[in-house]
Design a protein around this motif. Structure first.
Motif, mmCIF file in Angstrom:
data_model
loop_
_atom_site.group_PDB
_atom_site.id
_atom_site.type_symbol
_atom_site.label_atom_id
_atom_site.label_comp_id
_atom_site.label_asym_id
_atom_site.label_seq_id
_atom_site.Cartn_x
_atom_site.Cartn_y
_atom_site.Cartn_z
ATOM 1 N N ASN A 179 0.836 -1.195 0.000
ATOM 2 C CA ASN A 179 0.000 0.000 0.000
ATOM 3 C C ASN A 179 0.877 1.254 0.000
ATOM 4 O O ASN A 179 1.176 1.836 1.034
ATOM 5 C CB ASN A 179 -0.927 -0.010 1.227
ATOM 6 N N LEU A 180 1.286 1.653 -1.204
ATOM 7 C CA LEU A 180 2.122 2.828 -1.387
ATOM 8 C C LEU A 180 1.246 3.961 -1.920
ATOM 9 O O LEU A 180 0.663 3.828 -3.001
ATOM 10 C CB LEU A 180 3.253 2.534 -2.379
ATOM 11 N N PRO A 181 1.094 5.048 -1.192
ATOM 12 C CA PRO A 181 0.210 6.133 -1.630
ATOM 13 C C PRO A 181 0.525 6.568 -3.063
ATOM 14 O O PRO A 181 1.689 6.713 -3.446
ATOM 15 C CB PRO A 181 0.505 7.253 -0.627
ATOM 16 N N LEU A 182 -0.524 6.741 -3.857
ATOM 17 C CA LEU A 182 -0.489 7.179 -5.253
ATOM 18 C C LEU A 182 0.093 6.120 -6.186
ATOM 19 O O LEU A 182 -0.456 5.867 -7.269
ATOM 20 C CB LEU A 182 0.306 8.485 -5.403
ATOM 21 N N ILE A 183 1.181 5.460 -5.783
ATOM 22 C CA ILE A 183 1.837 4.498 -6.672
ATOM 23 C C ILE A 183 1.012 3.228 -6.819
ATOM 24 O O ILE A 183 0.736 2.767 -7.939
ATOM 25 C CB ILE A 183 3.244 4.167 -6.147
ATOM 26 N N THR A 184 0.581 2.644 -5.698
ATOM 27 C CA THR A 184 -0.163 1.383 -5.757
ATOM 28 C C THR A 184 -1.489 1.520 -6.510
ATOM 29 O O THR A 184 -1.804 0.659 -7.343
ATOM 30 C CB THR A 184 -0.407 0.834 -4.343
ATOM 31 N N PRO A 185 -2.313 2.554 -6.274
ATOM 32 C CA PRO A 185 -3.542 2.687 -7.072
ATOM 33 C C PRO A 185 -3.277 2.743 -8.568
ATOM 34 O O PRO A 185 -4.015 2.150 -9.357
ATOM 35 C CB PRO A 185 -4.152 3.989 -6.556
ATOM 36 N N PHE A 186 -2.216 3.454 -8.973
ATOM 37 C CA PHE A 186 -1.892 3.536 -10.398
ATOM 38 C C PHE A 186 -1.480 2.166 -10.938
ATOM 39 O O PHE A 186 -1.921 1.744 -12.018
ATOM 40 C CB PHE A 186 -0.758 4.548 -10.612
ATOM 41 N N LEU A 187 -0.641 1.443 -10.187
ATOM 42 C CA LEU A 187 -0.183 0.138 -10.647
ATOM 43 C C LEU A 187 -1.333 -0.859 -10.752
ATOM 44 O O LEU A 187 -1.453 -1.581 -11.749
ATOM 45 C CB LEU A 187 0.886 -0.401 -9.700
ATOM 46 N N ASN A 188 -2.181 -0.918 -9.719
ATOM 47 C CA ASN A 188 -3.229 -1.933 -9.688
ATOM 48 C C ASN A 188 -4.435 -1.591 -10.554
ATOM 49 O O ASN A 188 -5.127 -2.483 -11.037
ATOM 50 C CB ASN A 188 -3.676 -2.181 -8.247
ATOM 51 N N ARG A 189 -4.686 -0.296 -10.739
ATOM 52 C CA ARG A 189 -5.848 0.076 -11.546
ATOM 53 C C ARG A 189 -5.528 0.106 -13.033
ATOM 54 O O ARG A 189 -6.383 -0.251 -13.855
ATOM 55 C CB ARG A 189 -6.377 1.435 -11.108
#
Length: 504
Positions: free
Chosen positions: A228-238
């Motif tokens: 759960n890395l802010p900003l990075i994880t949502p971009f990678l997973n989405r």
């Protein structure tokens, strides 16, 4: 007869000692996990939130759910309806089943509005029947289960007893690519510890599903980054998790299955024929459209014509009084509005669209009917790009646009869609009503109607099948499509669909 032959033919089957030992070890392991309650790490919370988000996307609101291997019940509670919901075949709650009595006790205490049962998924029928549950569920979930069981074949064999023709079985399981990283995280107590795992691939699961009467509706991968890395994880997973070659490194496999139909059912049919400036085609549409199934009604929807289409429709209704013909006039605009108006007035169990220009010949409609009546398809999409077309039937720009959109939609919907723009599409009334109830997810954005239906069918995980047709040149009038303006509009809809279906 030899002693060996005698023992083989007369002795009852001996208990599978290996299976019993395996299951007992699993039960003791998960009882210990429940008793020790490992710390709820950020990694674990992030993963559970991802699963809940994905399953909420896949499962329609109000569906009744059976989860096998439910653990402490977190996923079931996140997606299950309240206790007043009913099964597809009767009354009851959504249910979680787990091998570990300690896990079930935790789940029931934490989520009293759901029903939890301690039982072995290898003997699911006995476990559910002992609790008075015999009716089918809308959704059956196997989340993080297939790699932790003794015999997946045996578990899948238990599922048909709790399936209706509309049931969807949804599975998720880890990719073997992540075996070593997962072991490392276990040692660091960042994830729930597990015993030695199976490592199924989607093809392995699809094969066992086929042997037990299920077919694959949809399969996809996801969850590229478990941290759960802010900003990075949502971009990678989405986003990146859905794109090649990054998708090769996704942590999770997802599959949606449905029961293979076993019988053919005769049904009544409503054929909606949107007609704008099609006066010269109305009589031919009536004469050439065959009677189908248990009865056929024709519904003409006239759409603000500048010729005498409405007058001709009225005259043809009187002339062919022996046919069941309804006539309507649009108060809105666009083919999509005409289709929705016609479907709302239809009484048939199967709903069809036939363009009044007759470029798709009405004589092929029995093939569309058979696909639905047999249960082999739940949504049938006409395809004009397989057979040779008559000269002048489709301009080069249209052909290129159709091929582009077919590739775009195959990627978006994660299933082959050869021709997204063919006007002939067929589905059951029941699934149309489900689509309408779920339309709020997309909104009334489609003036053509084709994408509203395709997006809705994909969102409901219907079995979408392409059916090739021979596309013919129009013999009367001109197309109502503005190729370049409407092409740009379609491109905007593809971008919209990507946000709502692919990158969620």
């Amino acid at each position: 007869m030899s002693n060996v032959e005698s023992a083989t033919s007369l002795s009852p089957a001996a208990p599978d000692v290996v299976a019993e030992k395996f299951i007992a070890e699993r039960r003791a392991h998960w009882d210990a996990v429940a008793a020790n309650s490992p710390p709820d790490s950020r990694l674990r919370r992030h993963y559970h939130n991802f699963l809940a988000h994905t399953y909420r996307f896949l499962i329609p609101s109000g569906a009744t759910v059976l989860e096998l291997g439910c653990g402490a019940g977190d996923l079931l509670a996140a997606i299950a309806p309240n206790s007043d919901s009913t099964f597809a075949g009767g009354g009851g709650q959504s249910v979680g089943v787990d091998l570990s009595p300690a896990m079930i006790a935790r789940a029931q205490a934490k989520y009293p509005h759901c029903k939890f049962i301690a039982g072995d998924a290898h003997h699911l029928t006995a476990a559910l029947n002992a609790n008075g549950i015999t009716t089918p569920f809308d959704i059956i979930i196997l989340s993080d289960l297939v790699n932790d069981v003794y015999d997946l074949h045996e578990i899948l064999a238990e599922l048909p007893a709790f399936c209706s023709p509309d049931t969807r079985v949804i599975l998720n399981f880890h990719s073997q690519l992540w075996e070593k990283p997962f072991n490392f995280l276990e040692r660091r107590r960042r994830v729930t510890p597990r015993l030695r795992q199976n490592w199924f691939t989607p093809d392995d699961v699809a094969n066992l599903a086929h042997l037990n009467g299920f077919e694959t509706v949809r399969r996809f991968d996801g969850y590229l980054c478990p941290f759960n890395l802010p900003l990075i994880t949502p971009f990678l997973n989405r986003y990146l998790a859905k794109l090649f070659p990054f998708s090769l490194f996704d942590l999770m496999h997802f599959m949606v299955l449905r029961p293979v139909p076993t019988k053919r059912v005769e049904r009544t049919v409503s054929i909606v024929i949107p007609a704008r400036n099609e006066a010269g085609n109305i009589e031919a549409a009536i004469l050439r459209t065959p009677n189908l199934g248990a009865g056929t009604e024709l519904i003409f929807v006239e759409g603000n014509s500048t010729d005498d289409t409405w007058d001709v429709i009225q005259a043809m209704q009187k002339k062919y009084a022996e046919r069941d013909i309804k006539i309507l006039r649009q108060d809105g605009k666009g083919k999509g509005d005409a289709v929705r108006k016609g479907f709302a007035a239809a009484t048939g169990e199967i709903l069809m669209i036939l363009d009044a220009d007759l470029t798709v010949p009405p004589e092929v409609l029995p093939q569309f009917y058979e696909a639905l009546a047999s249960g082999k398809a739940e949504f049938v999409n006409g395809v004009r790009l397989v057979y040779p077309q008559e000269k002048g039937a489709m301009r080069l720009a249209n052909l290129c646009g159709n091929k582009f959109f077919s590739m775009a939609f195959s990627w978006l919907l994660e299933r082959p869609i050869k021709d997204s723009l063919c006007g002939t599409k067929v589905l059951t009334r029941k699934n149309w009503e489900r689509l309408v109830a779920n339309r709020g997810y997309f909104g009334d954005f489609d003036p053509f109607g084709d994408f509203d239906l395709l997006f809705g069918a994909a969102k409901l995980n219907l079995q979408i099948c392409d059916l090739p047709v021979r596309y013919r040149e129009r013999t009367y009038g001109e197309t109502n499509i503005n190729r370049w303006r409407d092409g740009m509009y379609l491109l905007r809809m593809v971008i919209f669909a990507a946000r709502r279906l692919k990158f969620v």
